[in-house]
Design a protein around this motif. Sequence first.
Motif, PDB file in Angstrom:
ATOM      1  N   ALA A  76       0.840  -1.204   0.000  1.00 35.32           N
ATOM      2  CA  ALA A  76       0.000   0.000   0.000  1.00 35.32           C
ATOM      3  C   ALA A  76       0.870   1.247   0.000  1.00 35.32           C
ATOM      4  N   MET A  77       0.272   2.310  -0.477  1.00 31.72           N
ATOM      5  CA  MET A  77       0.909   3.624  -0.424  1.00 31.72           C
ATOM      6  C   MET A  77      -0.046   4.598   0.243  1.00 31.72           C
ATOM      7  N   GLY A  78       0.516   5.492   1.039  1.00 31.03           N
ATOM      8  CA  GLY A  78      -0.322   6.453   1.721  1.00 31.03           C
ATOM      9  C   GLY A  78       0.224   7.863   1.607  1.00 31.03           C
ATOM     10  N   TRP A  79      -0.675   8.810   1.773  1.00 29.64           N
ATOM     11  CA  TRP A  79      -0.295  10.224   1.867  1.00 29.64           C
ATOM     12  C   TRP A  79      -0.660  10.713   3.269  1.00 29.64           C
ATOM     13  N   PHE A  80       0.280  11.404   3.879  1.00 27.48           N
ATOM     14  CA  PHE A  80       0.077  12.018   5.182  1.00 27.48           C
ATOM     15  C   PHE A  80       0.442  13.491   5.061  1.00 27.48           C
ATOM     16  N   ARG A  81       0.069  14.276   6.046  1.00 29.62           N
ATOM     17  CA  ARG A  81       0.450  15.686   6.048  1.00 29.62           C
ATOM     18  C   ARG A  81       0.719  16.154   7.475  1.00 29.62           C
ATOM     19  N   GLN A  82       1.531  17.180   7.554  1.00 25.67           N
ATOM     20  CA  GLN A  82       1.869  17.737   8.857  1.00 25.67           C
ATOM     21  C   GLN A  82       1.922  19.251   8.756  1.00 25.67           C
ATOM     22  N   ALA A  83       1.018  19.891   9.474  1.00 29.37           N
ATOM     23  CA  ALA A  83       0.988  21.351   9.537  1.00 29.37           C
ATOM     24  C   ALA A  83       1.874  21.812  10.691  1.00 29.37           C
ATOM     25  N   PRO A  84       2.336  23.052  10.649  1.00 31.83           N
ATOM     26  CA  PRO A  84       3.208  23.565  11.720  1.00 31.83           C
ATOM     27  C   PRO A  84       2.553  23.420  13.084  1.00 31.83           C
ATOM     28  N   GLY A  85       3.294  22.851  14.029  1.00 35.76           N
ATOM     29  CA  GLY A  85       2.802  22.710  15.381  1.00 35.76           C
ATOM     30  C   GLY A  85       1.796  21.600  15.587  1.00 35.76           C
ATOM     31  N   LYS A  86       1.549  20.813  14.542  1.00 38.42           N
ATOM     32  CA  LYS A  86       0.574  19.730  14.647  1.00 38.42           C
ATOM     33  C   LYS A  86       1.222  18.387  14.355  1.00 38.42           C
ATOM     34  N   GLU A  87       0.520  17.331  14.749  1.00 39.96           N
ATOM     35  CA  GLU A  87       1.023  15.988  14.480  1.00 39.96           C
ATOM     36  C   GLU A  87       0.770  15.613  13.023  1.00 39.96           C
ATOM     37  N   ARG A  88       1.571  14.700  12.545  1.00 38.72           N
ATOM     38  CA  ARG A  88       1.369  14.188  11.194  1.00 38.72           C
ATOM     39  C   ARG A  88       0.070  13.383  11.170  1.00 38.72           C
ATOM     40  N   GLU A  89      -0.742  13.605  10.130  1.00 39.33           N
ATOM     41  CA  GLU A  89      -2.031  12.945  10.044  1.00 39.33           C
ATOM     42  C   GLU A  89      -2.240  12.273   8.702  1.00 39.33           C
ATOM     43  N   PHE A  90      -3.051  11.237   8.745  1.00 42.53           N
ATOM     44  CA  PHE A  90      -3.390  10.484   7.549  1.00 42.53           C
ATOM     45  C   PHE A  90      -4.259  11.320   6.611  1.00 42.53           C
ATOM     46  N   VAL A  91      -4.005  11.192   5.306  1.00 42.73           N
ATOM     47  CA  VAL A  91      -4.820  11.873   4.305  1.00 42.73           C
ATOM     48  C   VAL A  91      -5.551  10.872   3.417  1.00 42.73           C
ATOM     49  N   ALA A  92      -4.793   9.976   2.794  1.00 44.67           N
ATOM     50  CA  ALA A  92      -5.388   9.016   1.873  1.00 44.67           C
ATOM     51  C   ALA A  92      -4.437   7.852   1.673  1.00 44.67           C
ATOM     52  N   ALA A  93      -4.990   6.723   1.247  1.00 47.54           N
ATOM     53  CA  ALA A  93      -4.157   5.554   0.981  1.00 47.54           C
ATOM     54  C   ALA A  93      -4.764   4.724  -0.128  1.00 47.54           C
ATOM     55  N   ILE A  94      -3.904   3.929  -0.778  1.00 43.89           N
ATOM     56  CA  ILE A  94      -4.351   3.089  -1.885  1.00 43.89           C
ATOM     57  C   ILE A  94      -3.572   1.788  -1.868  1.00 43.89           C
TER      58      ILE A  94
END
Length: 129
Positions: free
Chosen positions: A33-51
């Motif tokens: 599987a492959m996933g996309w995550f994101r991390q905004a300043p001052g926040k934890e990395r979070e899940f966005v999408a996966a396939i």
Amino acid sequence: QVQLVESGGGLVQAGGTLRLSCAASGRTFSSYAMGWFRQAPGKEREFVAAILWSGGNTYYRDSVKGRFTISRDNAKNTVYLKMNSLKPEDTAVYYCASRLGHFTVRYYIPTRLYEYDYWGQGTQVTVSS
């Protein structure tokens, strides 16, 4: 080993569109599987999408459903994240990640950071209001 290289980030106005790419190399033949995550300043990395590489099953976080689309090109070992109707709250560094092994549950789609084995260096997405 799997190497992941993201591209396609940038600065866009609210309502705009970006397409991120993640090119995988190395031991990609055993990737599950492959996933996309994101991390905004001052926040934890979070899940966005996966396939899933096989079958193409997908899963999204609620806040991006209907706006983001994840897809893959098996021949190119590349995963994409098409982001439409972008909002300022989508601003973050976006990371792609690779999961090698399968799970006990068939077609399970991983959404947690620890479920992934390899990570890219990230690409910045900035959405201005």
